[in-house]
Design an enzyme around this catalytic site. Structure first.
Site, mmCIF file in Angstrom:
data_model
loop_
_atom_site.group_PDB
_atom_site.id
_atom_site.type_symbol
_atom_site.label_atom_id
_atom_site.label_comp_id
_atom_site.label_asym_id
_atom_site.label_seq_id
_atom_site.Cartn_x
_atom_site.Cartn_y
_atom_site.Cartn_z
ATOM 1 N N ASP A 188 -2.831 6.863 -2.539
ATOM 2 C CA ASP A 188 -2.927 5.523 -3.111
ATOM 3 C C ASP A 188 -3.208 5.615 -4.607
ATOM 4 O O ASP A 188 -2.625 4.875 -5.412
ATOM 5 C CB ASP A 188 -4.033 4.740 -2.406
ATOM 6 C CG ASP A 188 -4.267 3.368 -3.028
ATOM 7 O OD1 ASP A 188 -3.392 2.500 -2.876
ATOM 8 O OD2 ASP A 188 -5.315 3.181 -3.670
ATOM 9 N N GLU B 8 2.357 7.235 1.166
ATOM 10 C CA GLU B 8 1.243 7.544 0.259
ATOM 11 C C GLU B 8 0.608 8.877 0.621
ATOM 12 O O GLU B 8 0.239 9.662 -0.267
ATOM 13 C CB GLU B 8 0.197 6.434 0.322
ATOM 14 C CG GLU B 8 0.610 5.155 -0.383
ATOM 15 C CD GLU B 8 -0.487 4.111 -0.375
ATOM 16 O OE1 GLU B 8 -0.551 3.323 -1.334
ATOM 17 O OE2 GLU B 8 -1.276 4.076 0.595
#
Length: 239
Positions: A56, A124
């Protein structure tokens, strides 16, 4: 790097990296990549959640660097609003789908409703695994940059796609650790403008201070309009 002890899985992961266009697979930590493609439904302990957390931050950094390098004349408010779209689950899931990521994901859940979130999380996590393999972005930027450059240009040319609410929320949390407050009213039927985009009026407040206001045909649109005014005002003030 040490390869996996299960040759079929090793071959699978090598195939995925070739599809992604990762420039040097010899630097990849295969155990991390395998973990990045393991859903929590397979293992409550050995899954992609921690790598997703790292990824992230990685995807946000890549997006920030791309915007700063390629579009140096854009305002900070535009950077933030565009980046919020680039790193959204919708965009990340679409990238995962374009690369055919799903067949490589180990998962026992067949929940179709959570597919977008699952693919975005896995994407991610893969970025997190690639970053931690070298602690640089050298395995990521060569293939991810072109997507972000194209998407950023498309998003900027279509203001309706900009997510100023997300950008403003990020800013207020970063500076004040609080969320902005939106106050929305609907124009009374008898006094409503003939312009449909003015049905709702929204104000955005932060700590008893009105940051901006805007109108829209829906509550969401009005809030986005108010957030846009607020973010541009804050950017001009250098706050």
């Amino acid at each position: 790097m040490t390869k996996l002890s299960y040759p079929p899985r090793q071959k699978q992961l090598e195939s995925l990296l070739q599809i992604l266009g990762v420039p040097s697979i010899t630097q990849v930590k295969w155990q991390l990549l395998d973990l990045a493609l393991t859903h929590p439904s397979v293992s409550a302990v050995a899954n992609y959640e921690q790598l997703e957390f790292v990824g992230d931050a990685v995807v946000r950094l890549v997006a920030a660097e791309v915007l700063w390098e390629v579009y140096p004349d854009w305002k900070v408010g535009e950077f933030a609003a565009i980046r919020s779209v680039l790193v959204s689950d919708r965009i990340l899931a679409s990238l995962a789908i374009s690369y055919g990521l799903e067949p490589y994901l180990l998962v026992t859940s067949s929940d179709k409703e959570g597919q977008q979130s699952r693919l975005a999380d896995a994407f991610e996590a893969v970025l997190g695994a690639l970053y931690l393999s070298t602690h640089t972005l050298e395995l990521i930027r060569p293939w991810l940059d072109p997507h972000f450059v194209q998407l950023a240009t498309e998003i900027r040319s279509d203001p309706a796609r900009l997510n100023y609410k997300a950008a403003l929320q990020e800013w207020t949390q970063g500076h004040f650790k609080v969320l902005p407050e939106y106050r929305v009213i609907e124009t009374p039927q008898g006094h409503r403008s003939e312009v449909p985009d003015e049905r709702f009026s929204a104000q955005v407040w932060l700590q008893d201070r009105q940051l901006g206001q805007g109108k829209g045909r829906s509550i969401k649109a009005a809030e986005q309009a108010a957030a846009r005014v607020a973010f541009r005002t804050l950017s001009q003030q250098g706050e």
